[in-house]
Design a protein around this motif. Sequence first.
Motif, short mmCIF file in Angstrom:
data_model
loop_
_atom_site.label_atom_id
_atom_site.label_comp_id
_atom_site.label_asym_id
_atom_site.label_seq_id
_atom_site.Cartn_x
_atom_site.Cartn_y
_atom_site.Cartn_z
N VAL A 68 0.84 -1.20 0.00
CA VAL A 68 0.00 0.00 0.00
C VAL A 68 0.88 1.24 0.00
N PRO A 69 0.36 2.36 -0.54
CA PRO A 69 1.10 3.61 -0.42
C PRO A 69 0.98 4.14 1.01
N PRO A 70 1.81 5.11 1.38
CA PRO A 70 1.67 5.70 2.71
C PRO A 70 0.27 6.29 2.90
N VAL A 71 -0.24 6.18 4.11
CA VAL A 71 -1.57 6.71 4.41
C VAL A 71 -1.50 8.24 4.43
N THR A 72 -2.43 8.86 3.72
CA THR A 72 -2.49 10.32 3.63
C THR A 72 -3.58 10.87 4.54
N PRO A 73 -3.55 12.18 4.83
CA PRO A 73 -4.66 12.77 5.60
C PRO A 73 -6.01 12.60 4.89
N GLU A 74 -6.02 12.62 3.56
CA GLU A 74 -7.26 12.43 2.81
C GLU A 74 -7.80 11.01 3.04
N ALA A 75 -6.90 10.02 3.04
CA ALA A 75 -7.33 8.64 3.30
C ALA A 75 -7.87 8.51 4.72
N ASP A 76 -7.18 9.10 5.68
CA ASP A 76 -7.66 9.05 7.07
C ASP A 76 -9.02 9.73 7.22
N ALA A 77 -9.30 10.74 6.40
CA ALA A 77 -10.58 11.44 6.49
C ALA A 77 -11.71 10.67 5.79
N SER A 78 -11.40 9.92 4.73
CA SER A 78 -12.44 9.30 3.92
C SER A 78 -12.58 7.79 4.07
N CYS A 79 -11.48 7.09 4.18
CA CYS A 79 -11.52 5.62 4.12
C CYS A 79 -12.24 4.92 5.27
N GLY A 127 -7.46 4.73 -0.63
CA GLY A 127 -6.43 5.75 -0.44
C GLY A 127 -5.18 5.53 -1.26
N VAL A 128 -5.33 4.92 -2.44
CA VAL A 128 -4.17 4.70 -3.31
C VAL A 128 -3.91 5.94 -4.15
N ASP A 129 -2.79 5.94 -4.86
CA ASP A 129 -2.45 7.04 -5.77
C ASP A 129 -3.31 6.96 -7.03
N ARG A 130 -3.44 8.10 -7.71
CA ARG A 130 -4.16 8.11 -8.98
C ARG A 130 -3.46 7.13 -9.92
N PRO A 131 -4.23 6.29 -10.62
CA PRO A 131 -3.58 5.33 -11.52
C PRO A 131 -2.82 6.04 -12.63
N ALA A 132 -1.62 5.57 -12.92
CA ALA A 132 -0.74 6.21 -13.90
C ALA A 132 -1.39 6.32 -15.27
N GLY A 133 -2.19 5.35 -15.65
CA GLY A 133 -2.80 5.36 -16.97
C GLY A 133 -4.03 6.23 -17.10
N PHE A 134 -4.52 6.79 -15.99
CA PHE A 134 -5.72 7.63 -16.04
C PHE A 134 -5.29 9.05 -16.38
N VAL A 145 -10.99 10.08 -2.53
CA VAL A 145 -9.77 9.27 -2.53
C VAL A 145 -9.96 8.17 -3.56
N TYR A 146 -8.86 7.68 -4.08
CA TYR A 146 -8.93 6.57 -5.04
C TYR A 146 -9.04 5.26 -4.28
N VAL A 147 -9.95 4.40 -4.75
CA VAL A 147 -10.13 3.06 -4.19
C VAL A 147 -9.77 2.08 -5.29
N GLU A 148 -8.88 1.15 -4.96
CA GLU A 148 -8.41 0.18 -5.94
C GLU A 148 -8.90 -1.21 -5.56
N ILE A 149 -9.42 -1.93 -6.55
CA ILE A 149 -9.82 -3.32 -6.35
C ILE A 149 -9.05 -4.15 -7.37
N THR A 150 -8.24 -5.08 -6.87
CA THR A 150 -7.46 -5.95 -7.74
C THR A 150 -8.11 -7.32 -7.78
N LEU A 151 -8.44 -7.75 -8.98
CA LEU A 151 -9.09 -9.03 -9.19
C LEU A 151 -8.15 -9.98 -9.91
#
Length: 185
Positions: free
Chosen positions: A60-71, A110-117, A150-156
Amino acid sequence: MALVTAAVLVPVVVALVVLVNVLGGSVDASDADHSGHGPATIDGTAPPQREDLPVVPVEVPPVTPEADASCPALMGTLPLELTGEPSRRVDSDSPYAYAWGDPPIVLVCGVDRPAGFVTGVSAMQINGVQWYVDTSDPESTVWTTVDRPVYVEITLPADVDSGPVTALTPQIAEALPYREPQPGP
């Protein structure tokens, strides 16, 4: 007199039927004492339970204040079972990771914006949530929300369809308010 007898007899018969079904209505013929006491024998294997599955390491990436507020609002609504798969424990540096099944379906809030987006790339919408879908890895498909605070990632696993993503969109939409997508340059 007949009405009184029927009024008493019907509840008694119903109670007896319930008792027979609860206490021993389905006993396997291979039970040694045939008493109907104890659990029935069931052929086949039981589905795996949470405690049966190994712990999943999740990067996981480091937890950000935005992630702590939303996740936390999202994490508290996640189901114990997802499309028939039990939840499983994760080993992560973030409290915002969750997994189900084997091979695992992994959610990280709380992940980073996907590089391809990037500007000009379209997003897919499911139940009011917009997703960027990355299929570049032959082993997995990564779905990332792009319209939430915040970005939410689901890996299948690659052989799993969008069912788990579709099943989770109501919780995401309810827990995380809409935000205009912000693709990269």
